[in-house]
Design a protein around this motif. Sequence first.
Motif, PDB file in Angstrom:
ATOM      1  N   SER A   1      38.658   0.458 -17.368  1.00 40.71           N
ATOM      2  CA  SER A   1      39.190   0.310 -18.718  1.00 40.71           C
ATOM      3  C   SER A   1      39.109  -1.147 -19.156  1.00 40.71           C
ATOM      4  O   SER A   1      39.711  -2.025 -18.552  1.00 40.71           O
ATOM      5  CB  SER A   1      40.640   0.791 -18.755  1.00 40.71           C
ATOM      6  OG  SER A   1      41.198   0.589 -20.036  1.00 40.71           O
ATOM      7  N   LYS A   2      38.334  -1.392 -20.183  1.00 43.05           N
ATOM      8  CA  LYS A   2      38.180  -2.749 -20.706  1.00 43.05           C
ATOM      9  C   LYS A   2      38.354  -2.729 -22.219  1.00 43.05           C
ATOM     10  O   LYS A   2      38.546  -1.696 -22.831  1.00 43.05           O
ATOM     11  CB  LYS A   2      36.793  -3.305 -20.339  1.00 43.05           C
ATOM     12  CG  LYS A   2      36.568  -3.479 -18.844  1.00 43.05           C
ATOM     13  CD  LYS A   2      35.212  -4.123 -18.586  1.00 43.05           C
ATOM     14  CE  LYS A   2      35.014  -4.369 -17.096  1.00 43.05           C
ATOM     15  NZ  LYS A   2      33.710  -5.016 -16.820  1.00 43.05           N
ATOM     16  N   LYS A   3      38.238  -3.902 -22.803  1.00 41.48           N
ATOM     17  CA  LYS A   3      38.345  -3.976 -24.248  1.00 41.48           C
ATOM     18  C   LYS A   3      37.183  -3.243 -24.904  1.00 41.48           C
ATOM     19  O   LYS A   3      36.109  -3.135 -24.353  1.00 41.48           O
ATOM     20  CB  LYS A   3      38.354  -5.441 -24.702  1.00 41.48           C
ATOM     21  CG  LYS A   3      39.576  -6.228 -24.251  1.00 41.48           C
ATOM     22  CD  LYS A   3      39.480  -7.669 -24.729  1.00 41.48           C
ATOM     23  CE  LYS A   3      40.683  -8.465 -24.253  1.00 41.48           C
ATOM     24  NZ  LYS A   3      40.582  -9.891 -24.675  1.00 41.48           N
ATOM     25  N   GLU A   4      37.406  -2.769 -26.110  1.00 43.11           N
ATOM     26  CA  GLU A   4      36.364  -2.063 -26.841  1.00 43.11           C
ATOM     27  C   GLU A   4      35.154  -2.960 -27.046  1.00 43.11           C
ATOM     28  O   GLU A   4      35.274  -4.143 -27.349  1.00 43.11           O
ATOM     29  CB  GLU A   4      36.930  -1.634 -28.212  1.00 43.11           C
ATOM     30  CG  GLU A   4      36.438  -0.266 -28.647  1.00 43.11           C
ATOM     31  CD  GLU A   4      37.151   0.178 -29.909  1.00 43.11           C
ATOM     32  OE1 GLU A   4      36.708  -0.213 -30.984  1.00 43.11           O
ATOM     33  OE2 GLU A   4      38.144   0.907 -29.772  1.00 43.11           O
ATOM     34  N   GLU A   5      33.966  -2.378 -26.847  1.00 42.06           N
ATOM     35  CA  GLU A   5      32.700  -3.080 -27.077  1.00 42.06           C
ATOM     36  C   GLU A   5      32.595  -4.384 -26.291  1.00 42.06           C
ATOM     37  O   GLU A   5      32.093  -5.385 -26.776  1.00 42.06           O
ATOM     38  CB  GLU A   5      32.524  -3.369 -28.583  1.00 42.06           C
ATOM     39  CG  GLU A   5      32.542  -2.150 -29.469  1.00 42.06           C
ATOM     40  CD  GLU A   5      31.322  -1.273 -29.274  1.00 42.06           C
ATOM     41  OE1 GLU A   5      31.404  -0.082 -29.596  1.00 42.06           O
ATOM     42  OE2 GLU A   5      30.294  -1.764 -28.804  1.00 42.06           O
ATOM     43  N   GLU A   6      33.051  -4.370 -25.040  1.00 43.58           N
ATOM     44  CA  GLU A   6      32.971  -5.584 -24.242  1.00 43.58           C
ATOM     45  C   GLU A   6      31.533  -5.851 -23.815  1.00 43.58           C
ATOM     46  O   GLU A   6      30.810  -4.958 -23.386  1.00 43.58           O
ATOM     47  CB  GLU A   6      33.859  -5.478 -23.009  1.00 43.58           C
ATOM     48  CG  GLU A   6      33.849  -6.744 -22.169  1.00 43.58           C
ATOM     49  CD  GLU A   6      35.007  -6.792 -21.190  1.00 43.58           C
ATOM     50  OE1 GLU A   6      34.821  -7.364 -20.119  1.00 43.58           O
ATOM     51  OE2 GLU A   6      36.075  -6.252 -21.524  1.00 43.58           O
ATOM     52  N   ILE A   7      31.130  -7.099 -23.908  1.00 40.69           N
ATOM     53  CA  ILE A   7      29.787  -7.526 -23.540  1.00 40.69           C
ATOM     54  C   ILE A   7      29.831  -8.262 -22.199  1.00 40.69           C
ATOM     55  O   ILE A   7      30.641  -9.161 -22.001  1.00 40.69           O
ATOM     56  CB  ILE A   7      29.172  -8.456 -24.601  1.00 40.69           C
ATOM     57  CG1 ILE A   7      28.920  -7.708 -25.909  1.00 40.69           C
ATOM     58  CG2 ILE A   7      27.876  -9.093 -24.092  1.00 40.69           C
ATOM     59  CD1 ILE A   7      27.761  -6.739 -25.851  1.00 40.69           C
TER      60      ILE A   7
END
Length: 315
Positions: A108-114
């Motif tokens: 689970s990470k931030k939305e749209e993580e690059i």
Amino acid sequence: MKKAQIIHNPTAGNAGHSKENIIELIEKEGFVTNYFTTDDENWESFSNNEMDVIFLAGGDGTIRKLASAMIESKMCESHIPIYLLPMGTANNIAKSIGIFKKLSAVPSKKEEEIQKFTCGKLKGIKAENFFLEGAGFGVFPELIRQMKEREKDDETSDEKLKRTLRVLLEIVKNFKAQKAKIKTDGLKIKGSFLLVELMNIKYIGPNLKFAPNADVEDDFLDLVLIPEAKRKAFVQYIESLINETSELRDIRNFIKILRVEKLEIKWKGSKLHVDDILVDDYDGKKIRMEMNSKTLEFFTNSPVYQEILKEKSGT
């Protein structure tokens, strides 16, 4: 609507994925698609197309092909992000940056993580001048050679990984250790080794986690060394993987790892590998390895990506 460029290796892994299925999955999420297969003679011309994102369906070798094309065409400077659909056998790059086939395994990470991915650079080898996964000497070049000679078309990815471990076990038992001279960050290292690897990612070969602290975004590489004196412990480690036992799984029993910025190496043998490419005419001259200025960018999490992974894995 966003424009998506699809790059697909239809023979990756056990080839259980079709052009139609991949296009359907991506267009379902609202993208206008343009499709190339790496079997196409001029697939690298995709770089002339307009695109907002790239969907790459394939394994580690396919990622290297895309990286090579992007570096050659200077696309890295455009910062076009890549959605990676791991469809190869080992998928070591995907695993190292937290992308798995099953949705439940995606962190689970931030939305749209690059996730930025810095490449390695080589000097002293004519044919290859960069790497994504790593480059090295010893048992892994021999493993690549033998696996290419023993290709099978009728096995699953899991079956191939198991077979690769068995082949590696026999190589480690019988491999003649070679002498190496290494200079890195003020250190001088000499000895006879079964393996010398400069790793950019956590995993190598059949999903062996030999560089657990590797970070693809920083300016360091992991120098992994297995001296001849640790052959028995290395054999026991592989046997524990094949037999699926938890005993003797600690890599610290046989591996030495150093975080380095660059190094110079001379190796007595004639073979090395650069990612999954075998170089069998190494002339023993000095090779320099360090980080490159070239960077790829991968999506590691987004609602769109999770839906595609979910449908692709059947979860």
